[in-house]
Write an enzyme that holds these catalytic residues in place. Sequence first.
Site, PDB file in Angstrom:
ATOM      1  N   HIS A   1       0.813  -1.221   0.000  1.00 35.49           N
ATOM      2  CA  HIS A   1       0.000   0.000   0.000  1.00 35.49           C
ATOM      3  C   HIS A   1       0.846   1.270   0.000  1.00 35.49           C
ATOM      4  O   HIS A   1       0.444   2.285  -0.575  1.00 35.49           O
ATOM      5  CB  HIS A   1      -0.979  -0.031   1.173  1.00 35.49           C
ATOM      6  CG  HIS A   1      -2.048  -1.063   1.003  1.00 35.49           C
ATOM      7  ND1 HIS A   1      -2.086  -2.227   1.749  1.00 35.49           N
ATOM      8  CD2 HIS A   1      -3.100  -1.133   0.145  1.00 35.49           C
ATOM      9  CE1 HIS A   1      -3.125  -2.945   1.360  1.00 35.49           C
ATOM     10  NE2 HIS A   1      -3.745  -2.308   0.402  1.00 35.49           N
TER      11      HIS A   1
ATOM     12  N   ASP B   1     -15.634   1.658  -5.019  1.00 41.26           N
ATOM     13  CA  ASP B   1     -15.396   0.215  -4.930  1.00 41.26           C
ATOM     14  C   ASP B   1     -16.723  -0.511  -5.097  1.00 41.26           C
ATOM     15  O   ASP B   1     -17.755  -0.060  -4.574  1.00 41.26           O
ATOM     16  CB  ASP B   1     -14.762  -0.149  -3.587  1.00 41.26           C
ATOM     17  CG  ASP B   1     -14.309  -1.601  -3.553  1.00 41.26           C
ATOM     18  OD1 ASP B   1     -13.169  -1.867  -3.966  1.00 41.26           O
ATOM     19  OD2 ASP B   1     -15.097  -2.466  -3.114  1.00 41.26           O
TER      20      ASP B   1
ATOM     21  N   ASP C   1      -6.665   0.332  -7.927  1.00 44.73           N
ATOM     22  CA  ASP C   1      -6.245  -0.821  -7.117  1.00 44.73           C
ATOM     23  C   ASP C   1      -7.258  -1.949  -7.309  1.00 44.73           C
ATOM     24  O   ASP C   1      -8.015  -2.279  -6.397  1.00 44.73           O
ATOM     25  CB  ASP C   1      -6.154  -0.401  -5.642  1.00 44.73           C
ATOM     26  CG  ASP C   1      -5.700  -1.541  -4.741  1.00 44.73           C
ATOM     27  OD1 ASP C   1      -5.017  -2.453  -5.232  1.00 44.73           O
ATOM     28  OD2 ASP C   1      -6.051  -1.517  -3.544  1.00 44.73           O
TER      29      ASP C   1
ATOM     30  N   ASP D   1     -19.400   0.820  -9.827  1.00 43.14           N
ATOM     31  CA  ASP D   1     -18.413   0.471 -10.840  1.00 43.14           C
ATOM     32  C   ASP D   1     -17.556   1.699 -11.153  1.00 43.14           C
ATOM     33  O   ASP D   1     -18.081   2.756 -11.530  1.00 43.14           O
ATOM     34  CB  ASP D   1     -19.132  -0.024 -12.099  1.00 43.14           C
ATOM     35  CG  ASP D   1     -18.181  -0.431 -13.199  1.00 43.14           C
ATOM     36  OD1 ASP D   1     -17.630   0.458 -13.866  1.00 43.14           O
ATOM     37  OD2 ASP D   1     -17.994  -1.649 -13.378  1.00 43.14           O
ATOM     38  N   ALA D   2     -16.237   1.559 -11.014  1.00 41.81           N
ATOM     39  CA  ALA D   2     -15.340   2.704 -11.196  1.00 41.81           C
ATOM     40  C   ALA D   2     -15.393   3.248 -12.619  1.00 41.81           C
ATOM     41  O   ALA D   2     -15.360   4.468 -12.829  1.00 41.81           O
ATOM     42  CB  ALA D   2     -13.910   2.308 -10.831  1.00 41.81           C
TER      43      ALA D   2
END
Length: 364
Positions: free
Chosen positions: A104, A153, A205, A185-186
Amino acid sequence: MRCQAMAGSSQLLRCFLLSVSWNCLPGSAELYADSYDLLMEPVEDILDEHEHCGWGNPLDLTVKATTSSSFEEFIEMREDDCGNRVLMMGGFLQCHSVDEHLYHEMMVHPAFTAFQLQAGRGPETIFLGGSGDGAGPREVLRWRSVRNVTMVDIDYEVTRFSLEWMPTLSNGSFKDPRLKVVTGDAMAFLQELPEETAFDVLIMDFPDVADSQVLEKLYSEDFYRLCRRHMHAASVLAVQTGPCSQTTRAGYKARCQMLQQSILPNIAKVFQEAEVLLHPMATWKVDRKFPSEWSSFTLARLSSEELDYSREVWREHIDGELRYYSGEKHWAALNHPLPLANHLRELLRKPPKPKAARAANSEL
């Protein structure tokens, strides 16, 4: 002695990565080996400190809690013999409380540093795709310059479950008023944004593309063009670009299949500049003699300006120390073994390493 040797090699490593003529390189310098040692030393320390914690097959660990969601049937929280928590999904280890900071910190701070060096200020507006366990926003919000973070997310159950059973991952970040969490949904979210909406840094990510065909769109040329529409001249896009195998000290067999075969070619079609960082991802392995798992992040920019990561500008924006990332490790993560290095350069339409650099690697 080992740490002193690493510090002494940092100037040579910067010269290796920045020089256009490459004339500063002594042909016998073992630059990749130095980089490997620098990146791996904290991993070896973790292994030494936790060798009594029963790190064998993670499926043998004690199950503390389970759940499921519309996207994942089996989500588990397990615990090793020392009480360290392990998040597993679909029978695979996703996040281990002992070493997750390796991943991270490398996901967030190199991109933020690149933006600071380009823009002359700390990043303020952030888009974060994925990272539902909370560790991503934790690192993002360590920067005092950040004013707002939009995190999208698709699976809130992972967030809820992690908050309950591994709260140290998020470390209170979901209570920070600068963070806006969207379940969705990104790609669809970015498509619906007005084109004039731009972020200083975008971080993606997502799970590996090999995990599901549904994920392929999030690593496509179309998706990267969508990201570019929401970037300004100094913006940085950071993408989780998959695992790398056979990343040993010699490195001649190192391969990042997902990155090389599908992701980097798509990024190169959209962005003028891209840098690939390789780093150890996890310490967990059945036998310590096995090579450690490595991962890759790719930073994409619209500018080809050379950046001096040794300045460690993150220190101006973060209280305290980071546990893994540093300017020296940033340089080391950019130094790849042959022949992997030349293949990545070919994909990015850059010339191969010159003879001096090849000589340095051929010594290994």
